[in-house]
Design an enzyme around this catalytic site. Structure first.
Site, PDB file in Angstrom:
ATOM      1  N   ASP A 184     -10.190   9.334 -53.175  1.00  0.00           N
ATOM      2  CA  ASP A 184     -11.269  10.318 -53.049  1.00  0.00           C
ATOM      3  C   ASP A 184     -11.802  10.799 -54.390  1.00  0.00           C
ATOM      4  OD1 ASP A 184      -8.876  11.607 -53.635  1.00  0.00           O
ATOM      5  OD2 ASP A 184      -8.707  12.549 -51.676  1.00  0.00           O
ATOM      6  N   ASP A 197      -2.242  21.751 -45.290  1.00  0.00           N
ATOM      7  CA  ASP A 197      -2.764  21.796 -43.915  1.00  0.00           C
ATOM      8  C   ASP A 197      -2.604  20.446 -43.202  1.00  0.00           C
ATOM      9  OD1 ASP A 197      -4.641  20.251 -45.223  1.00  0.00           O
ATOM     10  OD2 ASP A 197      -6.373  21.472 -44.677  1.00  0.00           O
ATOM     11  N   HIS A 243      -3.538  17.478 -44.450  1.00  0.00           N
ATOM     12  CA  HIS A 243      -4.559  16.465 -44.756  1.00  0.00           C
ATOM     13  C   HIS A 243      -3.991  15.296 -45.549  1.00  0.00           C
ATOM     14  CE1 HIS A 243      -5.922  18.759 -48.659  1.00  0.00           C
ATOM     15  NE2 HIS A 243      -5.172  17.744 -49.012  1.00  0.00           N
ATOM     16  N   GLU A 296      -9.452  16.467 -43.470  1.00  0.00           N
ATOM     17  CA  GLU A 296      -8.924  17.762 -43.066  1.00  0.00           C
ATOM     18  C   GLU A 296      -8.605  17.743 -41.562  1.00  0.00           C
ATOM     19  OE1 GLU A 296      -8.052  19.670 -45.291  1.00  0.00           O
ATOM     20  OE2 GLU A 296      -9.544  20.026 -46.855  1.00  0.00           O
TER      21      GLU A 296
HETATM   22  C1  F6R Z   1      -5.557  13.458 -53.732  1.00  0.00           C
HETATM   23  C2  F6R Z   1      -5.654  13.664 -52.283  1.00  0.00           C
HETATM   24  C3  F6R Z   1      -5.038  14.860 -51.616  1.00  0.00           C
HETATM   25  C4  F6R Z   1      -3.707  15.304 -52.217  1.00  0.00           C
HETATM   26  C5  F6R Z   1      -3.164  16.521 -51.477  1.00  0.00           C
HETATM   27  C6  F6R Z   1      -1.892  17.055 -52.118  1.00  0.00           C
HETATM   28  O1  F6R Z   1      -6.226  12.275 -54.120  1.00  0.00           O
HETATM   29  O2  F6R Z   1      -6.268  12.899 -51.632  1.00  0.00           O
HETATM   30  O3  F6R Z   1      -4.850  14.558 -50.244  1.00  0.00           O
HETATM   31  O4  F6R Z   1      -2.795  14.249 -52.160  1.00  0.00           O
HETATM   32  O5  F6R Z   1      -4.116  17.533 -51.470  1.00  0.00           O
HETATM   33  O6  F6R Z   1      -2.189  17.528 -53.404  1.00  0.00           O
HETATM   34  P1  F6R Z   1      -1.043  17.969 -54.407  1.00  0.00           P
HETATM   35  O7  F6R Z   1      -0.261  16.751 -54.732  1.00  0.00           O
HETATM   36  O8  F6R Z   1      -1.781  18.487 -55.629  1.00  0.00           O
HETATM   37  O9  F6R Z   1      -0.248  19.012 -53.732  1.00  0.00           O
END
Ligand code: F6R
Length: 240
Positions: free
Chosen positions: A67, A135, A137, A142
């Site tokens: 992403d 959450d 995701h 989401e």
């Molecule tokens: C990042 C992504 C997100 C993160 C998730 C956890 O490319 O797609 O899904 O993996 O938000 O983020 P952290 O590791 O910062 O807790």
């Protein structure tokens, strides 16, 4: 779904890097799906060390990231393009031509989603690395994103904006939209490696593993994947 619980972040990161390294070594032209965020940083550090020690090479590796924020390009320190450059690509022997992220600065983000979807079709991933949102995701898919979704523009949930604001000067600077691989794109990878650590992920880990397969927890779809490995630390495992 295979669950592996580690004493701490360092052990989890080492095991994750070893799994990624085995995938790289097993295929002549491996394709890795990569993630940003805090969680994979330790695994990336281990991969950099292996590369520096000459036991692993990324010369034949192609990568495709999950992403990117809409509106941010590589020149912005908070973009995922800049994150990948700083935390992995600039330290390993990968050919930049072989690395791919959605272009957050594309004039037409919808057309960029279509370009990225086409790209993914030609790049079946040997392994997709994932973090987990508090959450539930994966990527920026989401809660209630359809399991059949493809690359699209996602509206970030309020909780995600709050979680990610730590990396921005002020919460008002966090982009509200991102281009993300869809859930169907993610689950097409041959192997999934999801990492989660810390108590703030415990609820999402529980829902992913023990809740039913339900769009309210996007990561729960991994229960159906034939080769999904979930590596977590003790704190993230505390509700299991
Ligand atoms: C990042 C992504 C997100 C993160 C998730 C956890 O490319 O797609 O899904 O993996 O938000 O983020 P952290 O590791 O910062 O807790």
């Amino acid at each position: 779904m295979k669950i592996e619980i580690f004493e701490n972040y360092e052990q989890m990161s080492r095991a994750a890097a070893e799994t990624i390294a085995r995938t790289v070594q097993a295929a002549p032209f491996p394709v890795l799906g990569l993630a940003t965020g805090s969680t994979p940083l330790g695994a990336y550090r281990n991969l950099i060390e292996m590369c520096g020690a000459g036991v692993l090479s990324f010369k034949n590796v192609r990568t495709v990231n999950l992403d990117e924020y809409v509106g941010l390009g590589e020149e912005s320190a908070q973009s995922y393009a800049a994150f990948m450059e700083k935390n992995l690509f600039s330290h390993i022997d990968i050919d930049r031509e072989n690395t791919n992220l959605p272009d957050g600065k594309a004039e037409d983000p919808q057309a960029e989603c279509e370009r990225y979807s086409q790209l993914l079709k030609g790049m079946p991933r040997d392994l997709q690395l994932l973090g987990l949102g508090s959450d539930g995701h994966i990527g920026f898919n989401e809660p209630y994103t359809p399991f059949g979704s493809r690359t699209h523009i996602a509206e970030l949930a309020e909780s995600t904006i709050r979680d990610n604001s730590r990396l921005f000067g002020d919460i008002s600077e966090v982009p509200r939209r991102a281009i993300t691989m869809g859930i169907a794109d993610i689950t097409e990878a041959k192997k999934i490696l999801l990492l989660a650590c810390g108590a703030n992920k415990a609820r999402a880990v529980y829902d992913m593993v023990k809740g039913g397969i339900d769009e309210k927890c996007p990561a729960s779809i991994l229960q159906k994947h034939p080769d999904a490995v979930i590596m977590i630390d003790r704190e993230a495992a505390q509700l299991l």
